[in-house]
Design an enzyme around this catalytic site. Structure first.
Site, PDB file in Angstrom:
ATOM      1  N   GLU A  97      -6.317  -4.777  10.389  1.00 19.02           N
ATOM      2  CA  GLU A  97      -4.960  -3.976  10.705  1.00 19.02           C
ATOM      3  C   GLU A  97      -5.209  -2.934  11.309  1.00 19.02           C
ATOM      4  O   GLU A  97      -5.923  -2.100  11.641  1.00 19.02           O
ATOM      5  CB  GLU A  97      -5.370  -2.838   9.691  1.00 19.02           C
ATOM      6  CG  GLU A  97      -4.748  -3.430   7.861  1.00 19.02           C
ATOM      7  CD  GLU A  97      -3.771  -2.658   6.964  1.00 19.02           C
ATOM      8  OE1 GLU A  97      -2.513  -2.537   6.686  1.00 19.02           O
ATOM      9  OE2 GLU A  97      -5.133  -1.351   6.673  1.00 19.02           O
ATOM     10  N   ASN A 100       0.815  -1.043  -0.459  1.00 20.66           N
ATOM     11  CA  ASN A 100       0.572   0.094   0.260  1.00 20.66           C
ATOM     12  C   ASN A 100       0.889   1.304   0.093  1.00 20.66           C
ATOM     13  O   ASN A 100       1.769   1.356   1.297  1.00 20.66           O
ATOM     14  CB  ASN A 100      -0.909   0.336   1.604  1.00 20.66           C
ATOM     15  CG  ASN A 100      -1.617   1.196   1.361  1.00 20.66           C
ATOM     16  OD1 ASN A 100      -1.746   2.017   0.377  1.00 20.66           O
ATOM     17  ND2 ASN A 100      -2.532   1.224   2.964  1.00 20.66           N
ATOM     18  N   TRP A 101       1.246   2.460  -1.338  1.00 19.47           N
ATOM     19  CA  TRP A 101       1.734   2.905  -0.977  1.00 19.47           C
ATOM     20  C   TRP A 101       1.111   3.778  -1.064  1.00 19.47           C
ATOM     21  O   TRP A 101       2.017   5.056  -1.155  1.00 19.47           O
ATOM     22  CB  TRP A 101       2.017   3.330  -2.744  1.00 19.47           C
ATOM     23  CG  TRP A 101       3.487   2.488  -3.018  1.00 19.47           C
ATOM     24  CD1 TRP A 101       4.453   1.339  -2.534  1.00 19.47           C
ATOM     25  CD2 TRP A 101       3.902   2.334  -4.898  1.00 19.47           C
ATOM     26  NE1 TRP A 101       4.599   0.275  -3.319  1.00 19.47           N
ATOM     27  CE2 TRP A 101       4.478   1.258  -5.406  1.00 19.47           C
ATOM     28  CE3 TRP A 101       2.885   2.893  -5.880  1.00 19.47           C
ATOM     29  CZ2 TRP A 101       5.163   0.532  -6.160  1.00 19.47           C
ATOM     30  CZ3 TRP A 101       3.495   2.243  -6.986  1.00 19.47           C
ATOM     31  CH2 TRP A 101       4.129   1.436  -7.542  1.00 19.47           C
ATOM     32  N   LYS A 102       0.115   4.264  -0.298  1.00 14.18           N
ATOM     33  CA  LYS A 102      -0.545   5.159  -0.037  1.00 14.18           C
ATOM     34  C   LYS A 102      -0.090   6.976  -0.671  1.00 14.18           C
ATOM     35  O   LYS A 102      -0.400   6.382  -2.003  1.00 14.18           O
ATOM     36  CB  LYS A 102       0.093   5.435   1.931  1.00 14.18           C
ATOM     37  CG  LYS A 102      -0.397   4.322   2.452  1.00 14.18           C
ATOM     38  CD  LYS A 102       0.006   4.739   4.021  1.00 14.18           C
ATOM     39  CE  LYS A 102      -0.136   2.735   5.064  1.00 14.18           C
ATOM     40  NZ  LYS A 102      -0.044   3.086   6.267  1.00 14.18           N
ATOM     41  N   GLY A 128       2.401  -1.220   4.087  1.00 14.17           N
ATOM     42  CA  GLY A 128       2.668  -0.210   3.744  1.00 14.17           C
ATOM     43  C   GLY A 128       4.393   0.772   4.119  1.00 14.17           C
ATOM     44  O   GLY A 128       4.863   0.305   2.742  1.00 14.17           O
ATOM     45  N   GLY A 129       4.333   0.912   4.557  1.00 13.60           N
ATOM     46  CA  GLY A 129       6.135   1.299   4.630  1.00 13.60           C
ATOM     47  C   GLY A 129       6.931   0.638   3.804  1.00 13.60           C
ATOM     48  O   GLY A 129       7.715   1.308   3.349  1.00 13.60           O
ATOM     49  N   SER A 186       2.847  -2.373  10.091  1.00 16.29           N
ATOM     50  CA  SER A 186       4.155  -2.388  10.589  1.00 16.29           C
ATOM     51  C   SER A 186       5.128  -3.952  10.173  1.00 16.29           C
ATOM     52  O   SER A 186       5.885  -4.285  11.030  1.00 16.29           O
ATOM     53  CB  SER A 186       4.356  -2.210  12.095  1.00 16.29           C
ATOM     54  OG  SER A 186       4.611  -0.941  12.562  1.00 16.29           O
ATOM     55  N   GLU A 221      -6.783   4.985   7.482  1.00 17.04           N
ATOM     56  CA  GLU A 221      -6.860   6.459   7.581  1.00 17.04           C
ATOM     57  C   GLU A 221      -7.705   6.957   6.795  1.00 17.04           C
ATOM     58  O   GLU A 221      -8.316   8.253   7.017  1.00 17.04           O
ATOM     59  CB  GLU A 221      -5.132   6.609   6.527  1.00 17.04           C
ATOM     60  CG  GLU A 221      -4.502   6.054   6.855  1.00 17.04           C
ATOM     61  CD  GLU A 221      -2.816   5.775   6.329  1.00 17.04           C
ATOM     62  OE1 GLU A 221      -2.673   6.010   5.255  1.00 17.04           O
ATOM     63  OE2 GLU A 221      -2.136   4.787   7.165  1.00 17.04           O
ATOM     64  N   GLY A 238       2.243   1.986  10.834  1.00 14.19           N
ATOM     65  CA  GLY A 238       3.287   3.319  10.347  1.00 14.19           C
ATOM     66  C   GLY A 238       4.170   3.134  11.592  1.00 14.19           C
ATOM     67  O   GLY A 238       4.307   4.454  12.311  1.00 14.19           O
ATOM     68  N   HIS A 251      -9.547   1.296   4.048  1.00 14.94           N
ATOM     69  CA  HIS A 251      -8.065   1.710   5.091  1.00 14.94           C
ATOM     70  C   HIS A 251      -9.010   2.313   6.355  1.00 14.94           C
ATOM     71  O   HIS A 251      -9.119   3.608   6.072  1.00 14.94           O
ATOM     72  CB  HIS A 251      -6.941   2.403   4.412  1.00 14.94           C
ATOM     73  CG  HIS A 251      -6.011   2.175   5.152  1.00 14.94           C
ATOM     74  ND1 HIS A 251      -5.292   2.630   5.584  1.00 14.94           N
ATOM     75  CD2 HIS A 251      -5.237   1.400   4.879  1.00 14.94           C
ATOM     76  CE1 HIS A 251      -4.059   2.645   6.386  1.00 14.94           C
ATOM     77  NE2 HIS A 251      -4.322   1.698   5.896  1.00 14.94           N
TER      78      HIS A 251
HETATM   79  P1  PGA Z   1       3.145   0.537   7.887  1.00 17.87           P
HETATM   80  O1  PGA Z   1       0.643   0.452   6.818  1.00 17.87           O
HETATM   81  O2  PGA Z   1       2.806  -0.873   7.084  1.00 17.87           O
HETATM   82  O3  PGA Z   1       3.483   0.972   7.226  1.00 17.87           O
HETATM   83  O4  PGA Z   1       2.436  -0.102   8.801  1.00 17.87           O
HETATM   84  C1  PGA Z   1       0.306  -0.526   6.636  1.00 17.87           C
HETATM   85  C2  PGA Z   1      -0.932  -0.637   5.586  1.00 17.87           C
HETATM   86  O5  PGA Z   1      -1.465   1.064   6.383  1.00 17.87           O
HETATM   87  O6  PGA Z   1      -1.432  -1.152   5.506  1.00 17.87           O
END
Ligand code: PGA
Length: 264
Positions: A177, A11-13, A244-245, A223, A97, A183, A95
C-alpha cells in the site's frame, strides 16, 4: 496466470455504526456469496465485529489491529483470544495509518504477525513507501527494511508450518500500500504496482525460499476502484486488493469484487 487464489478485503477503517454495518452486509454478503474462486473479507472496527461475524458467515472477518500479548495491561488493544472467541478470522497489521498515527513499527508489526499466525489466525501485513520516499528513489530500500525488520521480529523459522494447513489460503498475506495512493484517488499505475509486487516477491524468494514466495499472496491497496481494478488484477504478482474508500458502499464493493473474481 498463477495458482494463487485472489483475496479482496474491504478496510472500513473508523467508519460505520453497527446499524450501518448490518445494512451493508445484508446487501453485500449475498451478492458475493456465489463467487467461489476468490476470498472476500471485511476489516471492521473491533466494536462492530461481534454483531457481524456469526450473522454473516459468507465473508471472512478481520480486525484492524491485534496485540501480540495473550492478555494484560494494554489499554485499547485486542488479543488473539478475543478475536477467536468472536469468530474473527484474522487482522490487518501495521496499516500505514497505524504506522503514522499510532507509532506502529516494523518490530511491533512482526510481533503481531507472529501472535496471529501462532493462534491460527490470518494476518495481512501492510507495507509501502511515502511520496517523499518514492520521489527520492528510495521505495525499494523502504520496502526492504519494512520486510526484513518485520519478518525478523516474528521470530518464525519454519514458514511452511507457520502458514497453516490450507495451501490455497496461507495465514499470512502481504499488502503493498503506497502511502501516497491511500485515500488520495491517485492509485499506483498497474506497472508501478507490479514492479513493487515483483520486488516484494523477489525479497521473499531470497529470504524465505521460492516455495513460500510463490505461495504468499500480495494484495495491492491504495485508491482501488471499479475503474482500475481490472488492470491492476491483471498483473502477474497482484493477488487481490485491500480497499478503503471503495469498500464503504455495498453495491459498489460487490461489483468491484465480482470484477476481480472474473480476472482471478
Ligand atoms: P483507499 O484505502 O482504498 O481508500 O485508498 C486503502 C487502505 O487504506 O487500505
Amino acid at each position: 496466470m498463477t495458482s494463487r487464489r485472489k483475496i479482496f478485503v474491504g478496510n472500513w477503517k473508523m467508519n460505520k455504526t453497527p446499524q450501518e454495518a448490518q445494512a451493508f452486509c445484508e446487501t453485500f454478503v449475498p451478492a458475493v456469496n456465489g463467487l467461489n474462486n476468490v476470498d472476500v473479507g471485511l476489516a471492521a472496527s473491533a466494536l462492530l465485529l461481534p454483531g457481524l461475524t456469526t450473522r454473516f458467515r459468507g465473508v471472512q472477518w478481520f480486525a484492524q489491529n491485534c496485540h501480540w500479548a495473550a492478555s494484560g495491561a494494554f489499554t485499547g488493544e485486542v488479543s488473539t483470544s478475543m478475536l477467536k472467541a468472536t469468530d474473527v478470522g484474522g487482522s490487518l497489521v501495521a496499516h500505514s495509518e497505524r504506522r503514522q498515527m499510532c507509532g506502529e513499527t516494523n518490530a511491533s508489526a512482526g510481533q503481531r504477525v507472529a501472535a496471529l499466525l501462532g493462534a491460527g489466525l490470518q494476518a495481512i501485513l501492510c507495507v509501502g513507501e511515502t511520496l517523499a520516499e518514492r520521489d527520492a528513489g528510495r521505495w525499494q530500500d523502504v520496502l526492504r527494511t519494512q520486510l526484513s525488520e518485520g519478518f525478523a521480529a516474528t521470530g518464525i523459522k519454519h514458514w511452511s508450518a507457520a502458514l497453516g494447513s490450507d495451501p490455497s489460503r496461507p495465514l499470512l498475506t502481504l499488502a503493498y500500500e503506497p502511502v501516497w495512493a491511500i485515500g488520495t484517488g491517485r492509485a499506483a499505475t498497474s506497472a508501478q504496482a507490479q514492479e513493487a509486487h515483483a520486488f516484494i516477491r523477489s525479497w521473499l524468494k531470497e529470504s524465505l525460499g521460492s516455495d513460500i514466495a510463490h505461495r504468499l499472496r500480495i494484495q495491492y491497496g491504495g485508491s482501488v476502484t471499479l475503474q482500475n481494478v481490472d488492470e491492476l488484477m491483471g498483473m502477474p504478482d497482484i493477488d487481490g486488493a485491500l480497499v478503503g474508500g471503495a469498500s464503504l458502499k455495498a453495491d459498489d464493493f460487490a461489483q468491484l469484487v465480482a470484477r476481480g473474481a472474473r480476472i482471478a
